[in-house]
Design a protein around this motif. Structure first.
Motif, PDB file in Angstrom:
ATOM      1  N   GLN B 104     -42.759  -1.895  57.280  1.00 15.06           N
ATOM      2  CA  GLN B 104     -44.051  -2.986  56.483  1.00 15.06           C
ATOM      3  C   GLN B 104     -43.446  -4.099  57.055  1.00 15.06           C
ATOM      4  OE1 GLN B 104     -45.722  -4.064  52.867  1.00 15.06           O
ATOM      5  NE2 GLN B 104     -47.314  -4.654  53.710  1.00 15.06           N
ATOM      6  N   ARG B 107     -43.987  -3.961  60.810  1.00 13.53           N
ATOM      7  CA  ARG B 107     -45.471  -4.873  61.243  1.00 13.53           C
ATOM      8  C   ARG B 107     -45.833  -6.104  60.935  1.00 13.53           C
ATOM      9  NH1 ARG B 107     -46.844   0.492  57.940  1.00 13.53           N
ATOM     10  NH2 ARG B 107     -47.557  -1.121  56.562  1.00 13.53           N
ATOM     11  N   ARG B 108     -44.400  -6.343  60.276  1.00 14.11           N
ATOM     12  CA  ARG B 108     -44.989  -7.874  60.176  1.00 14.11           C
ATOM     13  C   ARG B 108     -44.291  -8.739  61.124  1.00 14.11           C
ATOM     14  NH1 ARG B 108     -46.547 -10.242  55.027  1.00 14.11           N
ATOM     15  NH2 ARG B 108     -48.158  -8.820  54.639  1.00 14.11           N
ATOM     16  N   LEU B 109     -43.050  -8.071  62.306  1.00 14.24           N
ATOM     17  CA  LEU B 109     -42.630  -8.334  63.710  1.00 14.24           C
ATOM     18  C   LEU B 109     -43.141  -8.110  64.899  1.00 14.24           C
ATOM     19  CD1 LEU B 109     -39.356  -8.464  60.465  1.00 14.24           C
ATOM     20  CD2 LEU B 109     -40.427 -10.209  61.516  1.00 14.24           C
ATOM     21  N   THR B 110     -44.000  -6.498  64.756  1.00 14.88           N
ATOM     22  CA  THR B 110     -43.680  -6.177  65.872  1.00 14.88           C
ATOM     23  C   THR B 110     -45.253  -5.314  66.267  1.00 14.88           C
ATOM     24  OG1 THR B 110     -42.803  -5.018  67.535  1.00 14.88           O
ATOM     25  CG2 THR B 110     -42.519  -4.657  65.532  1.00 14.88           C
ATOM     26  N   ASP B 111     -45.314  -5.910  67.505  1.00 12.07           N
ATOM     27  CA  ASP B 111     -46.817  -4.422  67.668  1.00 12.07           C
ATOM     28  C   ASP B 111     -46.325  -3.127  68.340  1.00 12.07           C
ATOM     29  OD1 ASP B 111     -46.444  -5.603  69.990  1.00 12.07           O
ATOM     30  OD2 ASP B 111     -48.311  -6.414  70.542  1.00 12.07           O
ATOM     31  N   LEU B 112     -45.261  -3.182  68.292  1.00 11.80           N
ATOM     32  CA  LEU B 112     -44.756  -1.538  69.152  1.00 11.80           C
ATOM     33  C   LEU B 112     -45.045  -0.892  68.033  1.00 11.80           C
ATOM     34  CD1 LEU B 112     -41.825  -2.191  70.101  1.00 11.80           C
ATOM     35  CD2 LEU B 112     -43.176  -2.169  71.194  1.00 11.80           C
TER      36      LEU B 112
END
Ligand code: FES
Lengths: 865, 165
Positions: B104, B107-112
């Motif tokens: 999580q 997911r807050r930092l990258t859309d990879l």
């Protein structure tokens, strides 16, 4: 007034929650929304309308209309009917002069009507033009929604989370839930998004439920941002199921916006969810069975229902709501008044197809049911339930709009657009729905067409005599639901590049400024001239880690550079440095720097601080075109760099290297490059002199930045910042690409005719340089000194015989030269050494004289020392 | 022939080098660790000719570009790779590295796509190389000059998840 416990009520009566409303104490229960708590306590007027400041009350109770917008904890335009109650919240009305019940600006409704028809601003407020700022200020104060409180930052934080889902279901009604559960049986990765409160905390096996949360739109590639309060989820799903249901449509009749005219679902929510008796006497005007059932619910809640009309079977010729002080007092049905304080009215349900339309679905009109339905869904999308049109139909929402002397009939309650306004727009020639939308602003308000699109299309069709299918719909655009800009922006991070020595500058008290993408020290004290003096008289050090640094290596590295640059490198010996300028195909100056040959097949190239990425890309692009056997490696971040400059530079350096002879005059000449260990740090040392004194640029591994900096400062080097550096380089008349040059500047006009080697077979921009050489010169970059002690602004106008004749690019006061000096572009005939011209400074002109060559140490003896 | 020693932090005197993240990560929670001074080489040429040694990890960005992460002395690794006919540059000083824990948080930092790593792409608004270790453990490498702000963004994201003060 609260009812006894209801079977599905959301409130917890054991938990009182207190907040303030309009400066007064207010309260409700856990599970209430702010709107339901206020309604339960007797509040009926929730807002004032956008233009006429008419009182407005709860209409939909589902977050779709503009009627309950308030400012909550300094956040404007919060729909309080869906905003959960919270202890200590500060709730204030907005767009009001006075109070919600007595708004002074309601006068616009009484007397302003004839003066404020649709298009009034566009026609009236354009003359005289200079008055527009005043008009705008007044209008902004009179009309509009809430105001942003600039002292308050709303939510304490906003986050963005990137999510992936196998199946994303939007809409948590029966169809949505069933689809989610079915998808979950086939594997994980199912997410259900619903805007209502009912699913908050709900558990569906194998399904992640986000509620209350709103899908804001569907973008390319199936991107679905979901607003879940302080977090914006950016979903990408393999399959998207849209089950957004249908929206009740208001009826359009005189007085249809009075406080107490509500949609059936809104009334149902007040009763079922919040156990509130919504009124004492109600009239129900229904267009479907759901709406008819509300009559029973009202009766069960103790509300008298003297008249229920099923508009499908008993269409009324004329409907009108009468009011006192903005509140419903009676419904007049075909001339018969029925006293009431609530009119529950709906034209039926229209599928909520917007998200599908955004995704690319075609939307078509079904005349038999009077609704628009989505058709031909794009791949990867599925529509379920009422959004497909299932169970939906509407009656014609327009009822008796032509009343004379009657109240206004609103097509769009968000923007206060009446039937008359739409008629007038059509009469004025706005003959397409898209044009009319822009002129009247119908569908452009907070509901984004949810409650007004169908009515406006059907009014348009009726007035123009064409079918609804021909009129068509306006383009569905995101966001489908209003969203705070802060949430769209996400967390406030603006990444800055900092050299590995950066914090030493901060610790030394430097003033830090942005320099392109970097944070750099402007100066270390209040007097940058002290730092300039230190460099001239003793020893200074500046952090130049920001310089672009590129290694070019390979058997054909020299061929590549020979073709990229106008000057020569093939004749350079390893260990030597040359200044280079990169030109575009058009011969324009792109960037400059030094090129050091480290080995036969290895070059070390520096660029300007902002040029590293662009130059690397330029090199790589050309290398791909030409196919040379050479690699280009950007090592900008890998290396820190400092420039140690001043008469004491050699002496200081000699104390930090293993063998002082390595830096002795003949062993390390001007424009030599050498690998040295300095204070235990392996460095590439370049003997160059951008700032005009004996100097060494030391390039070394970034992690050793602070260590080497500390050692140099300990040797007595004064840190100097960008501002002193600008003075020092100007004293040498060294240009800064991008400041002294622009996209039109070429080597010849910038005074570097010595640089391009036109005898070379080819280089990028050669044709253009040859062309420029043949052409008559237009302007030239020259140095100047001012006749007075004033510093012209960079960009100041050069004046020749009273006319604009050029521009200043750099100017500074130089203590060492004893004058204000600068660089300017002048007509070639004015570039003779000593020629006088004038520069505009603070609304007057001041004399200046052309000066050729460097202003300081013209022979270069000091930097070659 | 230069050995490009000036690129190698490992060639600097002991105690003379420091991580670009040490200020930002001072007192950071255990989900975040600083990997900045671990050895990494940038490779150019026929990557297929590079053999990763014990504990090393080869990340191919393209057939002719890649990174070699090495637990040993990167300066020596450069010499070894160059001897194999592939150009190598010590990039240890170029990158700030972070070891992070939690999907999580990522997911807050990258859309990879976190199931398709390693990959290069945006992370906390800068370009990054992102690798996945076992479970929910990740490594992120960003340009060292942006490392401080990236580390602050990571800590802020943790705070948003109420995983950090
Ligand atoms: S009443 Fe709140 S949005 Fe309609």
């Amino acid at each position: 007034m609260r009812l006894g416990p209801q079977p599905r009520e959301l409130i917890d009566r054991s938990q009182r929650v207190l907040f303030t409303f309009d400066g007064r104490a207010a309260g409700g229960y856990t599970g209430d929304t702010i709107g339901s708590a206020l309604y339960a306590s007797g509040q009926r007027v929730f807002s004032r309308s956008f233009k006429y400041h008419r009182p407005r009350g709860l209409l939909c109770c589902s977050g779709h209309c503009p009627n309950c917008l308030m400012t909550v904890d300094s956040v404007p335009n919060v729909r309080v009917c869906v905003e959960p109650i919270r202890a200590g919240a500060v709730v204030e009305p907005q767009n009001v002069w006075g109070s919600l019940d007595r708004d002074a600006l309601a006068v616009t409704d009484k007397i302003g009507g004839p003066f404020t028809p649709v298009g009034f601003y566009y026609r009236t407020m354009i003359r005289p033009r200079f008055m527009w700022p005043l008009y705008e200020k007044v209008l902004r104060n009179l009309a509009g929604l809430g105001k942003v409180d600039e002292r308050h930052h709303g939510h304490s934080r906003y986050d963005v989370e990137h999510r992936r889902a196998r199946v994303l279901v939007v809409g948590g009604g029966q169809s949505g839930r069933a689809a989610a559960l079915a998808a979950a049986t086939r594997g994980p990765g199912v997410v259900l998004v619903d805007e209502g409160m009912r699913l908050r905390g709900a558990e569906l096996e194998g399904v992640e439920v986000l509620a209350p949360a709103r899908a804001l739109g569907i973008w390319e590639g199936g991107l679905v941002p979901v607003d879940a309060g302080g977090v914006l989820y950016r979903f990408r799903a393999e399959r998207i199921v849209v089950a957004t249901g249908a929206l009740e449509q208001p009826l359009v009749f005189p007085g249809n916006d009075l406080v107490g005219v509500m949609l059936p679902d809104g009334v149902r929510r007040l009763i079922r969810d919040f156990a509130i008796r919504p009124a004492s006497r109600a009239v129900v005007l229904a267009s479907d069975d759901d709406a008819l059932e509300v009559a029973d619910e009202l009766r069960e809640a103790g509300v008298a229902v003297p008249r229920v009309v099923d508009l499908r079977t008993a269409p009324l010729g004329r409907i009108e709501a009468k009011g006192r002080r903005g509140r419903v007092s009676a419904a007049v049905l075909d001339g018969r008044a029925v006293e009431c304080d609530l009119v529950v009215a709906s034209a039926g349900r229209q599928p909520s197809y917007s998200l599908l339309a955004q995704a690319g679905a075609r939307v078509e009109y079904e005349p038999s049911r009077g609704i628009f339905v989505p058709a031909e869904l794009p791949a990867g999308f599925e529509a379920l339930g009422a959004v497909t049109g299932e169970g939906c139909a509407t009656v014609h929402p327009l009822r008796s709009s032509g009343a004379r002397n009657g109240d206004k009939s609103f097509v769009c309650v968000c923007e206060d657009v009446t039937t008359k306004d739409v008629d007038r727009a059509i009469a004025e020639g706005f003959d397409s729905i898209e044009l009319s939308k822009r002129y009247t602003t119908v569908t452009m308000g907070p509901c984004q067409g949810k409650l007004c699109q169908l009515a406006s299309i059907r009014l348009y069709a009726r007035t123009t005599g064409v079918s609804e299918a021909t009129v068509g719909t306006t383009t569905a655009r995101p966001p489908w639901a209003p969203v705070e800009l802060g949430l769209l922006a996400g967390p406030h991070h603006e990444p800055a590049r900092r050299s590995s020595i950066h914090f030493r500058h901060e610790e030394a008290g430097a003033t830090i400024q942005w320099a392109g993408p970097w944070k750099r020290p402007y100066a270390y004290g209040e007097h940058p001239e002290d730092e300039v003096r230190a460099v001239h008289e003793s020893l200074g050090v500046i952090d130049v880690s920001t310089l672009g640094k590129i290694l070019v290596e390979g058997p054909q590295a020299v061929e590549l550079l020979e073709r990229l640059y106008p000057n020569r490198f093939g004749d350079m010996k390893p260990g030597r440095i040359r200044y280079g300028v990169i030109t575009s195909d058009g011969g324009r100056i792109m960037d400059d720097g030094t090129i050091a040959r480290l080995a036969d097949d290895l070059f070390y190239v520096t660029t300007t601080s902002t040029g590293a990425d662009a130059v690397t890309a330029w090199f790589e692009w050309w290398n791909a075109v030409w196919g040379y056997d050479a690699e280009i490696v950007n090592v900008t971040g890998a290396l820190a760099a400092v420039n140690l400059a001043g008469p004491r530079a050699r002496e200081a350096l000699s104390r930090l290297v293993d063998d002082p002879d390595d830096v002795a005059g003949d062993a390390f000449r001007y424009l030599d490059a050498k690998e040295l260990d300095v204070a235990g740090v392996p460095c590439l040392a370049l003997r160059i002199g951008f700032v005009g004194e004996l100097g060494y640029e030391l390039h070394f591994a970034s992690p050793a930045g602070e260590h080497l900096w500390d050692r140099l400062v300990a040797e007595g080097a004064w840190p100097f910042g960008l501002e002193p550096q600008r003075v020092l380089r100007l004293e040498k008349a060294h240009i800064i690409v991008g400041q002294d040059t622009d996209s039109e500047s070429n080597l010849l006009s910038a005074g570097m005719s010595w640089l391009p080697k036109l005898e070379k077979d080819d280089f990028v921009g050669k044709l253009a340089v040859e062309h420029v050489a043949r052409r008559e010169e237009v302007e030239r970059l020259v140095g100047f000194t001012m006749e007075e002690d004033v510093v012209p602004a960079e960009g100041a106008q050069v004046v020749i015989e009273g006319r604009p004749g050029g521009r200043v690019t750099s100017a500074r006061r130089s203590e060492a030269v004893g004058a204000v000096i600068g660089l300017a572009w002048l007509p070639p005939e004015r570039c003779e050494d000593g020629t006088r011209f004038e520069i505009r400074v603070d609304r007057r002109t001041v004399g200046a004289r052309v000066r050729h060559g460097a202003f300081y140490d013209a022979s270069g003896a000091r930097m070659r020392a | 022939m230069t050995e490009l020693r000036f690129l190698s932090p490992s060639q600097c005197a002991e105690g003379s080098t420091a991580s670009p993240l040490r200020r930002a990560l001072d007192g950071a929670p255990e989900q975040v660790r600083d990997l900045s001074l671990q050895g990494v080489l940038e490779l150019r040429g026929d990557i297929a000719r590079v053999e990763a040694g014990e504990g090393e990890e080869l990340v191919r960005l393209s057939p002719r570009r890649g990174f070699l992460f090495t637990p040993g002395d990167p300066f020596e690794a450069v010499a070894r790779v160059r001897a194999a006919g592939v150009l190598a540059y010590d990039s240890t000083g170029a990158l700030a590295g972070l070891a992070l824990e939690g999907e999580q948080l990522m997911r807050r930092l990258t859309d990879l796509e976190l199931t398709k790593l390693p990959a290069a792409g945006p992370f906390a608004r800068v370009s990054a190389l992102v690798l996945r270790d076992e479970g929910e453990r990740f490594r992120v490498y960003v340009p060292q000059e942006l490392g401080h702000d990236v580390a602050l963004a990571v800590l802020d994201a943790l705070a948003g998840l109420e995983l950090a003060p």
